[in-house]
Design an enzyme around this catalytic site. Sequence first.
Site, PDB file in Angstrom:
ATOM      1  N   HIS A   1       0.880  -1.173   0.000  1.00 29.44           N
ATOM      2  CA  HIS A   1       0.000   0.000   0.000  1.00 29.44           C
ATOM      3  C   HIS A   1       0.915   1.219   0.000  1.00 29.44           C
ATOM      4  CE1 HIS A   1      -3.939  -1.920   1.333  1.00 29.44           C
ATOM      5  NE2 HIS A   1      -3.101  -2.889   1.079  1.00 29.44           N
TER       6      HIS A   1
ATOM      7  N   ARG B   1      -4.751   2.656   1.077  1.00 32.11           N
ATOM      8  CA  ARG B   1      -5.852   3.150   1.915  1.00 32.11           C
ATOM      9  C   ARG B   1      -5.536   2.882   3.379  1.00 32.11           C
ATOM     10  NH1 ARG B   1      -8.884  -1.026  -0.679  1.00 32.11           N
ATOM     11  NH2 ARG B   1     -10.658   0.322  -1.148  1.00 32.11           N
TER      12      ARG B   1
ATOM     13  N   GLU C   1     -10.211 -15.114   7.915  1.00 36.56           N
ATOM     14  CA  GLU C   1     -11.330 -15.821   8.513  1.00 36.56           C
ATOM     15  C   GLU C   1     -10.936 -17.231   8.938  1.00 36.56           C
ATOM     16  OE1 GLU C   1     -11.441 -14.262   5.452  1.00 36.56           O
ATOM     17  OE2 GLU C   1     -12.174 -12.491   6.526  1.00 36.56           O
TER      18      GLU C   1
ATOM     19  N   SER D   1     -11.950  -4.174   3.674  1.00 42.19           N
ATOM     20  CA  SER D   1     -12.082  -2.767   3.256  1.00 42.19           C
ATOM     21  C   SER D   1     -13.388  -2.557   2.518  1.00 42.19           C
ATOM     22  CB  SER D   1     -10.898  -2.381   2.360  1.00 42.19           C
ATOM     23  OG  SER D   1     -10.988  -3.054   1.111  1.00 42.19           O
TER      24      SER D   1
ATOM     25  N   ASN E   1      -6.752 -14.940  -3.418  1.00 44.50           N
ATOM     26  CA  ASN E   1      -6.644 -16.258  -2.777  1.00 44.50           C
ATOM     27  C   ASN E   1      -8.043 -16.841  -2.624  1.00 44.50           C
ATOM     28  OD1 ASN E   1      -6.452 -13.958  -0.514  1.00 44.50           O
ATOM     29  ND2 ASN E   1      -7.631 -15.668   0.312  1.00 44.50           N
TER      30      ASN E   1
HETATM   31  I1  8IG Z   1      -5.913 -10.009  -0.309  1.00 43.38           I
HETATM   32  O1  8IG Z   1      -9.112 -14.187   2.383  1.00 43.38           O
HETATM   33  C1  8IG Z   1      -7.149 -10.733   1.018  1.00 43.38           C
HETATM   34  N1  8IG Z   1      -7.730  -9.926   1.887  1.00 43.38           N
HETATM   35  N2  8IG Z   1     -10.817 -10.983   5.177  1.00 43.38           N
HETATM   36  N3  8IG Z   1      -9.955 -12.625   3.775  1.00 43.38           N
HETATM   37  C2  8IG Z   1     -10.014 -11.316   4.189  1.00 43.38           C
HETATM   38  N4  8IG Z   1      -9.304 -10.367   3.624  1.00 43.38           N
HETATM   39  C3  8IG Z   1      -8.512 -10.710   2.613  1.00 43.38           C
HETATM   40  C4  8IG Z   1      -8.393 -12.015   2.134  1.00 43.38           C
HETATM   41  C5  8IG Z   1      -9.155 -13.016   2.742  1.00 43.38           C
HETATM   42  N5  8IG Z   1      -7.512 -12.010   1.125  1.00 43.38           N
END
Ligand code: 8IG
Length: 263
Positions: free
Chosen positions: A63, A83, A184, A203, A226
């Site tokens: 970022h 951000r 998570e 976000s 991912n």
């Molecule tokens: I890049 O798998 C990214 N940001 N919460 N979960 C959450 N935020 C993310 C993820 C994800 N991959």
Amino acid sequence: MLATERAQEAAATLALLTGSERHDVAVVLGSGWVPAADLLGQATADFAVTDLPHFSPPAVEGHAGRVRSVDADGTRVLVFLGRTHLYEERGVDAVTHAVRTAAAAGCRAVVLTNGCGGLDASWRPGTPVLISDHINLTGTSPLHGAHFVDLTDLYSRRLRALCREIEPTLPEGVYAQFPGPMYETPAEIGMVRAIGGSLVGMSTALEAIVARSLAMEVLGLSLVTNLAAGMTGAPLNHEEVLAAGQAAATRMGELLAQVIRKV
Ligand code: 8IG
């Protein structure tokens, strides 16, 4: 000082630093999207976000913490490279200051981009997805006072249709914003699936709410970097996120460059 007053101060400094009294469209580049910045157009100004009042320095690698004013064939585009996230614990006003500043600078539309996890197994890392709606799981609101804001069609149908004119195969998803910074659990991903979410991130939703409250049109674009937790058996890591962004940067930049010229 009120959030709107802080935004007006930032917009005044922005006008001085860019030489543009007003901007037309704002773009917020999230994880994985920063490498796409150079494809948007010629930057007429480029400075640290902390040169503007009330912005905080970026906390996360990838970022960049810079602001650009870009001339996209006559459309004046205000680009935030990076951000502030809720998990930085600076509060909701810090999270939404860029969007409030963009509104104060005259922007009538904002493109919010992010890197996120995907719940659809057909979305390989590097897949861009249009956000069709969101679920705010942060447990907080970015608005102040008894300000009742309609969020029907928050993510503009018109702008989504514009994107599909450029890339007809773009899929759509419902973005669930978690507070982070932890990813998570597999059980939480099961919950998101059950309540209708298909993208998970940290976000965008709070920023989109503020943009709508300020009568801006919102386009949300996620880059699935991912598969969501528990879907592959492998743990999630931030390096994987950055690598997927690098690989998809050209495609993302070309899509954004075309969209901002049509907004
Ligand atoms: I890049 O798998 C990214 N940001 N919460 N979960 C959450 N935020 C993310 C993820 C994800 N991959």
